[in-house]
Structures are given as C-alpha cells and as structure tokens.
Write an enzyme that holds these catalytic residues in place. Structure first.
Site, PDB file in Angstrom:
ATOM      1  N   LYS A   1      43.381  39.843  43.647  1.00 32.32           N
ATOM      2  CA  LYS A   1      44.688  40.432  43.333  1.00 32.32           C
ATOM      3  C   LYS A   1      44.801  41.812  43.977  1.00 32.32           C
ATOM      4  O   LYS A   1      45.858  42.180  44.501  1.00 32.32           O
ATOM      5  CB  LYS A   1      44.867  40.532  41.810  1.00 32.32           C
ATOM      6  CG  LYS A   1      46.202  41.147  41.347  1.00 32.32           C
ATOM      7  CD  LYS A   1      47.365  40.173  41.405  1.00 32.32           C
ATOM      8  CE  LYS A   1      48.736  40.835  41.236  1.00 32.32           C
ATOM      9  NZ  LYS A   1      49.185  41.008  39.853  1.00 32.32           N
TER      10      LYS A   1
ATOM     11  N   LYS B   1      50.361  51.477  39.736  1.00 32.65           N
ATOM     12  CA  LYS B   1      49.211  51.235  38.852  1.00 32.65           C
ATOM     13  C   LYS B   1      48.196  50.310  39.545  1.00 32.65           C
ATOM     14  O   LYS B   1      46.990  50.561  39.534  1.00 32.65           O
ATOM     15  CB  LYS B   1      49.708  50.577  37.557  1.00 32.65           C
ATOM     16  CG  LYS B   1      48.685  50.466  36.449  1.00 32.65           C
ATOM     17  CD  LYS B   1      49.039  49.353  35.447  1.00 32.65           C
ATOM     18  CE  LYS B   1      48.683  47.990  36.000  1.00 32.65           C
ATOM     19  NZ  LYS B   1      48.767  46.873  35.052  1.00 32.65           N
TER      20      LYS B   1
END
Lengths: 289, 289
Positions: B168, B236
C-alpha cells in the site's frame, strides 16, 4: 496532393512509406545521401537531387528531422524551390522559437507552415497510428488533413504556430514525471522485499495506474531496458521543456530532477536504453553506502 | 463464518453493509457510540457492548480505523474476549511496525492477524469492488477469503505480516509521484496558453497517460477539487512511506516534495480537497513574483 518527404530516419522512413502506399508521395530527400539512395532503391521512390528540387515538385512537404539545426538547414536549402501556396508540415520535436521563426521565413515565400510533432514512436509511425499535435492556421491544417491522416490516427489542432511543440513539451514533462513516479515506487517496493512483478500488475489496475506501469513495470522489475523510447531522445526533449520554462524564469522541478538522472545515466553508458532505465538511479538510493 | 466489524466510518460502514447482505455479519462496533447506534438502528444490525463482547461472538473480526493509535486501542480492548482460532483482518492503512507488533500480540491469544489495506475509495467500498493487498499467513488468508471476497474484487497475497501495508505504501508513493507529474505538466501547459482540456484528453490516450489524468485532468483544468481522495489522508499515508524509508536511512524525493506541497496546502485550508489540488502549488511557479 503531391507530397515530398524529408528525413528518412527511424520515424521518417516508415512515415514516408505510408505516404507512398497512399499514392501521394512524389519523392524523398535525406541529409545522408546513402540512406536516401537505399530507401529509393528498396521502395522504388524517386530521390530528389536536393531539397530545392523536392520543393519545386511538391504541394506539401513533410519533414521529420533530429533537431532544430537540421530543420533550419533543410528549410534554408528548400527556399529557392518553394512553390507559392505550398504547405510545410514539420513532425520533428524542436523548439517553439525555431518553428515560429521558420514559419515567418516561409510566409515570405508564400508557403504555410504547420508544426505537428507526433507521439507513438516507431511502432506508431509504422502503423500510421501516430498522435499529432498541430499548430498553425487551422484552414491550412484542414487542407492537408487528408495527407496527414495517412500518418496519424488522431490529429489535434491547438492554436497558432508553436502550439504543437508546446503541447508536445507538456507531454514529455508528464512522461518524465510518471517515469520518476514508477521508478521510485518500484525501487522502494524492491527494497521492502515485495514480489514486485505481482505488486506492479495489481497497482497498474488502480488509481496509481499509468500506461508506463502497465507497459514497462514488469520489464523494469526484470531489469530489461530495451527501447521503447530512448533515454537520450527524452533528454533532448526535456531540454526543450527547460528552454520554454526559462522564458517564465521558472525551474520545473520534475524536469530538473530528471535531467540530473538522465545525465548520470548517459555518462554511465545507458543513453540508448529505454527511459525506464531511470530505475537504476532510484535503486542506488537503497544501496549501502 | 461469524464476522464482526469494527469502525463504521466512510469506508467501514459500506463494507459492513456488504457483509450484512452476504449474511455473515454478527454485530458491529464503533468508537463513537452515536455512530454505532445510528448504524445499528438504520440497518437492523446488533451493536456490540464493547470490542471484547464482539470478539467473544465472532470467528472473524474485520477492522477499518483511522490510524495506528485507533487500531492499537481496539486490539487492546478486544484481547479479553478473543476466541482461540479466530482471525483478525485489518483493512486500515497503518504502519508496518504497528501491524507486526499487533500480530505478535494476537498470536499469544491464538488469534491470527492479516494486514489487508485496500484501495478503491468509498465507491469501491460501496460496490464491494475494492483491491486488497494482504500480508500474513497464506493458509489463513485462504480460510477467510470467502468473507473478504464480499468486500474486494481482487485480493492479492504479498508475504508475511506487514507486506500488505508495504505494498500500500508503494501504491501511495506512486500516486504522489503521478499527482506531481500531472499537476506540473498541466500547470505548465496553462502557462503556455494551450487549450488544456483538449490537451489533457489527448495526452491521456498516449504513453504519458495515467488513471489520474484520465479521471482528474479535466476537473483540474476547471479548478474543481471535490474529493475523490482527500489530501489530508494522502498526507498521512506519505508519512507512513517516510517512516518505512527512514529504516533504510533514505529520503524518497517524491515523498519529501509532496509532503512539502501538501503541508502548504493544508495550512491554506485545502486539506479536505482532492489530492489533485496539488496543481495550486504548481501554478504558483508561474505567477509573477
């Protein structure tokens, strides 16, 4: 329309052949005489004596040469032969400033000029499926469109002379940035120990997907950099981006970053590899120093 | 398999609903009590007393929370109720270090852990068409695959615990780089005075094409930054990339560059816009100073 072709390189030769097949090619010319002779003999196409001779015999001239200097040279040589009402379509990737100056010069000889750089590579040239980005006078483009449609599956008009080159510069900057993105991400994944061929295949299907990841991801992971699009040519195109940005006194971060990487790769002998060889530089980030 | 769902946010709520439709959802839990009550009332699903209660009733727990701290908190709360032989599947995007530590902790309670972050956004969550990147024990993944297939159209296994998060991170870095490429190139084309909606459409079809250009090019040119993928969330995720790179003592150029831009955009109040708002920063390059 009687069409002449100038510049029988890797892109030009298959483009000229498509014009021949379409029955519009009158003659060709090439700076290196031997290559011109060879093409004429192989394909039974007349080789013009010189560019002026070609110009005298044609209503449309299509050129595909390697750089600004080569284009300026052939235009200068053509001038004595140019016919009033003829159209010059240049498909080379050169600077906006050069095509604007040449358009002015040709206008004084009653010859219209279109800058019409292409993308799609040698394969697109062969298949007549190039994408063409055109600048100049739109009615002139419409007049020669039947000829250009032999070369390109899509021809888009973007504005006055130079707009084709400007659009091509935007394309080449975008390609550089995507090359950075794909290279940095794949090298990162390799360092993390992931099975990168499968990761690349998965990512190519999602919102981080790109033509480049789809078509070069697996070969990059395998360390195969057969061109494709030669790194040295992309470097040349990024210099044109830099020139254009200079007019705004702007440094384009991705252009500057990529030029640094390409310079290093060329110095290490990788200039004839595909642009995806950029991953070599990203892998170095993770090598123990 | 009796499944519990933890975290009923923008992604989690539609995922939980898909599990309900598939007939495997036993109960749900949410940190903010009101949201849990609302979901339970709206969809006629039992709300667990607390996470331990949920754990007691389920063989599979699926979580989707906002960050590392939230995940650590729910795991800690679940521990007293965990059933031997159960499986915890976390679909949040959190750090590799966190999921490895939690997997160890859960192993001591005879509960297997899979890190399984997803991409595809809220729309993918709603349609059950997410792409899932999984790490852990492959036989455990195969055991719970029937449950996960309700959520994702594609589930890929990449290795030991943390491999899903690592993949990811690679995806999020690649997305950042492509955002840079598309933003810088479109802003450059605007400065050059090109008709950018048409240029973007043309470029999207060629070798510089990407999902991002295809799906966000036109809206960027129009100045529309409705999410999509919120910039603050991508920021983030890029912090997680930075953390991973820190372990190699490496600065990832595109991560660092994008974090600088996102920070400025968040300070200017654009954190809730789509990540394509990055073009605001690139346009500034061309503003007269």
């Amino acid at each position: 329309m009687k069409t002449g072709f100038i510049g029988l390189g890797a892109m030009g030769a298959p483009m000229a052949l498509n014009l021949k097949r379409a029955g519009v090619l009158v003659a060709v010319w090439n700076r290196t005489r031997e290559r011109g002779d060879q093409f004429a003999a192989d394909h039974d196409v007349p080789l013009a004596e010189d560019v002026a001779d070609l110009a005298r015999r044609c209503e449309v001239l299509v050129s595909c040469v390697s750089d600004d200097a080569a284009l300026e040279e052939v235009v200068a040589q053509a001038v004595p032969g140019l016919q009033a009402g003829s159209v010059w379509v240049d498909t080379s990737t050169v600077s906006v400033a050069t095509v604007r100056a040449l358009a002015d010069r040709l206008a004084s000889r009653e010859t219209a000029f279109l800058d019409a750089p292409v993308s799609g590579g040698v394969e697109g040239a062969r298949k007549g499926s190039l994408v063409m980005m055109a600048g100049g006078d739109e009615p002139v483009l419409e007049r020669v469109r039947p000829v250009l449609q032999v070369l390109a599956r899509r021809i888009e008009f973007f504005g006055r002379v130079g707009s084709g080159q400007a659009a091509k510069a935007v394309n080449q900057l975008m390609a550089a940035g995507i090359n950075q993105a794909v290279s940095e991400a794949l090298a990162f994944g390799e360092a993390l120990g992931l099975p990168m061929e499968r990761v690349a295949a998965l990512l190519a299907e999602g919102a981080a997907g790109s033509w480049m990841l789809q078509h070069r991801g697996a070969s990059m992971v395998r360390g195969d950099y057969a061109p494709g699009f030669r790194l040295a040519l992309h470097e040349k195109d990024l210099q044109l981006c830099r020139q254009l940005a200079d007019e705004f006194q702007v440094h384009l971060p991705l252009v500057e970053m990529t030029l640094v990487h390409y310079r290093r790769l060329q110095q290490a002998g990788h200039g004839d590899e595909d642009i995806s060889a950029l991953i070599r530089e990203k892998r170095k980030l993770f090598e123990p120093s």
